[in-house]
Scaffold this motif. Structure first.
Motif, mmCIF file in Angstrom:
data_model
loop_
_atom_site.group_PDB
_atom_site.id
_atom_site.type_symbol
_atom_site.label_atom_id
_atom_site.label_comp_id
_atom_site.label_asym_id
_atom_site.label_seq_id
_atom_site.Cartn_x
_atom_site.Cartn_y
_atom_site.Cartn_z
ATOM 1 N N PHE A 185 26.009 37.731 34.158
ATOM 2 C CA PHE A 185 25.244 36.635 33.560
ATOM 3 C C PHE A 185 25.484 35.329 34.319
ATOM 4 O O PHE A 185 24.544 34.612 34.682
ATOM 5 C CB PHE A 185 25.657 36.495 32.093
ATOM 6 C CG PHE A 185 25.204 35.237 31.413
ATOM 7 C CD1 PHE A 185 23.891 35.075 31.009
ATOM 8 C CD2 PHE A 185 26.112 34.220 31.155
ATOM 9 C CE1 PHE A 185 23.478 33.915 30.367
ATOM 10 C CE2 PHE A 185 25.715 33.060 30.513
ATOM 11 C CZ PHE A 185 24.399 32.902 30.119
ATOM 12 N N VAL A 186 26.761 35.037 34.604
ATOM 13 C CA VAL A 186 27.107 33.814 35.336
ATOM 14 C C VAL A 186 26.674 33.915 36.802
ATOM 15 O O VAL A 186 26.173 32.948 37.382
ATOM 16 C CB VAL A 186 28.621 33.536 35.232
ATOM 17 C CG1 VAL A 186 29.038 32.397 36.168
ATOM 18 C CG2 VAL A 186 29.002 33.204 33.791
ATOM 19 N N GLY A 187 26.840 35.102 37.393
ATOM 20 C CA GLY A 187 26.499 35.291 38.804
ATOM 21 C C GLY A 187 25.039 35.007 39.107
ATOM 22 O O GLY A 187 24.700 34.515 40.192
ATOM 23 N N LYS A 188 24.161 35.294 38.163
ATOM 24 C CA LYS A 188 22.729 35.077 38.367
ATOM 25 C C LYS A 188 22.351 33.594 38.420
ATOM 26 O O LYS A 188 21.227 33.252 38.785
ATOM 27 C CB LYS A 188 21.935 35.762 37.249
ATOM 28 C CG LYS A 188 21.961 37.281 37.315
ATOM 29 C CD LYS A 188 21.183 37.881 36.167
ATOM 30 C CE LYS A 188 21.192 39.409 36.230
ATOM 31 N NZ LYS A 188 20.459 40.013 35.090
ATOM 32 N N LEU A 189 23.270 32.735 38.066
ATOM 33 C CA LEU A 189 22.986 31.307 38.032
ATOM 34 C C LEU A 189 23.227 30.634 39.376
ATOM 35 O O LEU A 189 22.932 29.449 39.543
ATOM 36 C CB LEU A 189 23.834 30.620 36.953
ATOM 37 C CG LEU A 189 23.598 31.133 35.526
ATOM 38 C CD1 LEU A 189 24.599 30.508 34.573
ATOM 39 C CD2 LEU A 189 22.169 30.828 35.077
#
Length: 326
Positions: free
Chosen positions: A239-243
């Motif tokens: 979830f964080v990586g996609k940001l």
């Protein structure tokens, strides 16, 4: 248990504060305060202010207790050694080698293992600024909807993050598998409903202890509280990586010079040249967009997002939505 707590507190009130871990052990070596109790106290951080970290104490506490017991037996037998008689009791203490402390997630895991709750923080804390900047609801907000029984919110799309604390799998009348999963954050918990079609896709992500990001529709019933019917689920790190590289908007009024000054200072603090995320100011009063010339891009991290949210306020620091929304 209660007996151990009573003995520890009574001893401290009678003879003063504990000066070290070994001092604590010497003054509490009894049936009530046993090895298991001491281990639990170390794990929850009860001795953090007495000179040794938790890793150091977990490695030697049994040796310390054994040493204290042996000295106690010697005292009873009248076999005080030369150092004890001369007042140099420290010579009989176990050496506690210095070691690097556990990581913050490891410390939190020890606290939960010992107490069934977190004391010094929560594993979800480091992800909370990312969730807020994605427009996720905090679980306390969803819980409040349930407490109020506000069925007008039924069917509303929501997103949230949390750590899985409970899971119950079952089969429908057709034989399909589904699950009820409970997640929690620092303030509240929420039940998630994984119907068969969704559970088949995300079952591997529903292990107790895992941190996940979910989205779905609110299911609100006055007599049952608020739950989320899940449509999407992913590991929190994914979830964080996609940001990475996603444009970040900060909403502020154009005339709020003090807040703008603080935002600029924070942006310059985390500024990057070519990598990072583009930072855009959105003036709420004029509906205009602009960038900060001295810091057009920033390194998005727990620290930078937390600082910007503290300055601009919750709901005013948001990542660009996939379809171009702000």
């Amino acid at each position: 248990g209660d007996a151990a707590i009573y003995h520890i507190v009574s001893e401290r009130e009678k003879n003063g504060s504990y000066t070290s871990f070994q001092d604590f052990c010497k003054r509490n070596i009894c049936f009530e305060v046993n090895s298991r109790a001491v281990e639990s106290l170390i794990k929850c951080g009860a001795f953090d202010k007495l000179g040794n970290n938790r890793r150091e104490l977990l490695d030697v506490y049994q040796s310390v207790l054994d040493n204290v017991l042996q000295q106690s037996r010697n005292d009873i037998d009248g076999q005080l050694d030369f150092f004890a008689l001369s007042g140099e009791q420290s010579a009989n203490e176990v050496d506690i080698p210095k070691k690097l402390e556990f990581s913050q997630p490891e410390l939190l895991a020890l606290e939960y293992q010992s107490l069934g709750m977190y004391i010094s923080g929560h594993p979800i804390d480091e992800y909370t600024p990312f969730a807020l900047a994605c427009g996720c609801s905090e679980l306390s907000e969803i819980s409040e909807i349930g407490t109020l029984g506000d069925e007008r919110r039924d069917g509303e799309q929501v997103s949230a993050i949390g750590i899985i604390t409970y899971k119950r799998s079952l089969k429908t009348k057709k034989g399909d598998r589904m699950a009820f999963v409970t997640i929690e954050d620092k303030k509240a918990s929420c039940e998630l409903i994984f119907f068969p079609d969704v559970f088949g896709m995300y079952e591997r992500l529903t292990t107790v202890g895992d941190m996940i990001a979910v989205s779905g529709k609110l299911n609100v019933r006055a007599d049952e509280g608020a739950k989320i019917i899940i449509s999407q689920c992913e590991k929190i790190d994914d979830f964080v990586g996609k940001l990475s590289g996603v444009k970040l908007y900060v909403k502020v009024n154009s005339g709020d010079s003090e807040r703008l000054r603080k935002i600029q200072a924070a942006a310059e603090k985390y500024s990057t040249e070519n990598s990072g995320n583009a930072l855009v100011l959105f003036f709420a009063d004029t509906k205009k967009l602009t960038s900060i010339k001295t810091a057009p891009r920033i390194d998005v991290s727990f620290g930078s997002l937390k600082e910007l949210i503290e300055i601009a306020g919750k709901g005013n620091v948001l990542f660009e939505k996939k379809k171009g929304g702000k």
